[in-house]
Write a protein that holds these residues in place. Structure first.
Motif, PDB file in Angstrom:
ATOM      1  N   ILE A 192       0.863  -1.186   0.000  1.00  0.00           N
ATOM      2  CA  ILE A 192       0.000   0.000   0.000  1.00  0.00           C
ATOM      3  C   ILE A 192       0.900   1.238   0.000  1.00  0.00           C
ATOM      4  O   ILE A 192       1.837   1.320   0.797  1.00  0.00           O
ATOM      5  N   PRO A 193       0.637   2.177  -0.894  1.00  0.00           N
ATOM      6  CA  PRO A 193      -0.463   2.257  -1.863  1.00  0.00           C
ATOM      7  C   PRO A 193      -0.307   1.326  -3.066  1.00  0.00           C
ATOM      8  O   PRO A 193      -1.276   1.026  -3.752  1.00  0.00           O
ATOM      9  N   ASN A 194       0.935   0.856  -3.343  1.00  0.00           N
ATOM     10  CA  ASN A 194       1.170  -0.161  -4.364  1.00  0.00           C
ATOM     11  C   ASN A 194       2.523  -0.790  -4.070  1.00  0.00           C
ATOM     12  O   ASN A 194       3.293  -0.288  -3.235  1.00  0.00           O
ATOM     13  N   SER A 195       2.825  -1.892  -4.748  1.00  0.00           N
ATOM     14  CA  SER A 195       4.054  -2.630  -4.441  1.00  0.00           C
ATOM     15  C   SER A 195       5.305  -1.798  -4.686  1.00  0.00           C
ATOM     16  O   SER A 195       6.251  -1.821  -3.894  1.00  0.00           O
ATOM     17  N   LYS A 196       5.326  -1.052  -5.787  1.00  0.00           N
ATOM     18  CA  LYS A 196       6.513  -0.263  -6.127  1.00  0.00           C
ATOM     19  C   LYS A 196       6.777   0.815  -5.088  1.00  0.00           C
ATOM     20  O   LYS A 196       7.911   0.980  -4.620  1.00  0.00           O
ATOM     21  N   MET A 197       5.733   1.541  -4.705  1.00  0.00           N
ATOM     22  CA  MET A 197       5.915   2.571  -3.685  1.00  0.00           C
ATOM     23  C   MET A 197       6.160   1.934  -2.322  1.00  0.00           C
ATOM     24  O   MET A 197       6.916   2.469  -1.497  1.00  0.00           O
ATOM     25  N   GLY A 198       5.523   0.772  -2.093  1.00  0.00           N
ATOM     26  CA  GLY A 198       5.757   0.057  -0.844  1.00  0.00           C
ATOM     27  C   GLY A 198       7.219  -0.308  -0.690  1.00  0.00           C
ATOM     28  O   GLY A 198       7.796  -0.171   0.394  1.00  0.00           O
ATOM     29  N   GLU A 199       7.847  -0.741  -1.784  1.00  0.00           N
ATOM     30  CA  GLU A 199       9.271  -1.085  -1.749  1.00  0.00           C
ATOM     31  C   GLU A 199      10.125   0.144  -1.432  1.00  0.00           C
ATOM     32  O   GLU A 199      11.105   0.054  -0.681  1.00  0.00           O
ATOM     33  N   GLN A 200       9.760   1.302  -1.974  1.00  0.00           N
ATOM     34  CA  GLN A 200      10.494   2.520  -1.670  1.00  0.00           C
ATOM     35  C   GLN A 200      10.357   2.886  -0.193  1.00  0.00           C
ATOM     36  O   GLN A 200      11.318   3.324   0.449  1.00  0.00           O
TER      37      GLN A 200
END
Length: 368
Positions: free
Chosen positions: A337-345
């Protein structure tokens, strides 16, 4: 416990290393399953619809298992070389970490990794056609245990090689057994002492520093765990901050006198813990900035100080801190959350603040 919310092992390893953490770990991607990832070498083990199964109704599987048992027996008596390797496609994070360390100039103190422990593994495998958990079948549990021991031996050697390659002999190598179901297994089995001895047997096959990670309330098993051949007990110190003060002073001091410590899971590892459940919907919809909720390093440092203050009159807390680590509560797999890519950041940001918090703790208590 080393899981990340994306399926790109190289990117996850890059984020770990670039976060500045002093003891980077090899990541597990969202596509890795802890029950199948490390034990798929067991003949006939399959992972279907979220569960691992071993079908003894299939004669070919039974034959394969018998041959595999013979191989394990030969390893035990040193006729075959010790260790069982895991194929690279199942352990992408290990090779990705090596690749990143090769490419980057880094100042690190060690390398760590994890392996699914035999109790959690055996509790999670269903034996067909009897629909029985492997941990309740003596022969199948021994199969899982012996396999885990050989894999642990091999994996600890691989981590040691990476440490020597990128740091030298002075670097620290740690292999954790990930045992989230440890308390449940001891509660459900008929002979808890036998389970404890089984884990201790495996730990002795690890050729580096050893740890064990327990997700659920470790106080129920703490006395048994501190007697194991471990250097670190890893636990969720955000959910269970009072664990150390509940341990008998004599038991805790004896553990510390042996040079052992803890991996305090003080870094939040989930959207619920970082954003608060009441804010998740608005973060998901883009109405609130997820970065606004990231804690300051001082928040983690203050939690560490609260834990220490409760026991500082009983034990030598400087020795405790020197021999311990600050880590995430558990893995970051669910940080989507909010998405996997931003979650990884966000995961990378959390690892950065974790390292800053550790530095603040070292400075406050004058630890080199």
């Amino acid at each position: 416990m080393g899981s990340h919310p994306i399926d790109d092992a190289k990117q996850a390893a890059l984020d770990i290393v670039e976060s500045g953490t002093k003891i980077p770990y090899f990541p597990q991607t969202v596509g890795d399953d802890m029950i199948y990832q490390f034990h798929n070498i067991i003949p006939g083990l399959v992972f279907e619809k979220g569960s691992a199964k071993l079908n003894f109704k299939d004669p070919k599987i039974v034959e394969g298992i018998e041959n595999f048992r013979s191989r394990l027996a030969l390893k035990k008596i040193k006729v075959e070389p010790s260790g069982l390797s895991i194929e690279e496609k199942y352990l992408k994070g290990l090779y990705a970490l090596e690749e990143v360390l090769q490419e980057k100039e880094v100042d690190i103190w060690g390398i760590k990794g994890e392996l699914t422990g035999p109790l959690t593994e055996a509790y999670s495998i269903e034996i067909l056609p009897w629909k029985k958990k492997a941990i309740f079948d003596e022969e199948v549990f021994k199969l899982v245990l012996d396999t885990s021991a050989e894999i642990a031996h091999w994996l600890s050697n691989q981590l040691q090689k990476l440490t020597r390659k990128f740091i030298g002999k002075e670097g620290e190598t740690i292999l954790f057994l990930d045992e989230p179901l440890f308390p449940l297994c001891l509660k459900d089995c008929t002979d808890p002492d036998k389970m404890i001895k089984a884990v201790d047997h495996l730990l002795k096959r690890i050729n580096c520093r050893r740890g064990i990670h327990i997700c659920d309330n470790p106080i129920t098993v703490i006395d048994s765990v501190l007697e194991l051949e471990i250097d670190y007990l890893s636990f969720d110190a955000r959910r269970y901050p009072a664990i150390l003060e509940k341990i008998k002073t004599e038991t805790l001091q004896k553990y510390l006198d042996r040079g052992k410590g803890f991996a305090f899971g003080l870094t939040p590892n989930s959207p619920e813990e970082v954003f608060g459940e009441e804010n998740i919907y608005e973060v998901q919809r883009g109405k609130k900035d997820p970065y606004h909720f990231l804690p300051e390093p001082s928040e983690i440092k203050n939690r560490m100080e609260t834990i220490i203050s409760s026991i500082e009159s009983k034990i030598d807390v400087i020795s405790l801190l020197k021999q311990s680590l600050i880590t995430p509560q558990c893995g970051f797999r669910n940080f989507t959350i909010p998405n996997s890519k931003m979650g990884e950041q966000l995961v990378k940001n959390l690892l950065e603040l974790q390292e800053k918090a550790a530095k603040e703790v070292r400075e406050k208590y004058k630890i080199n």
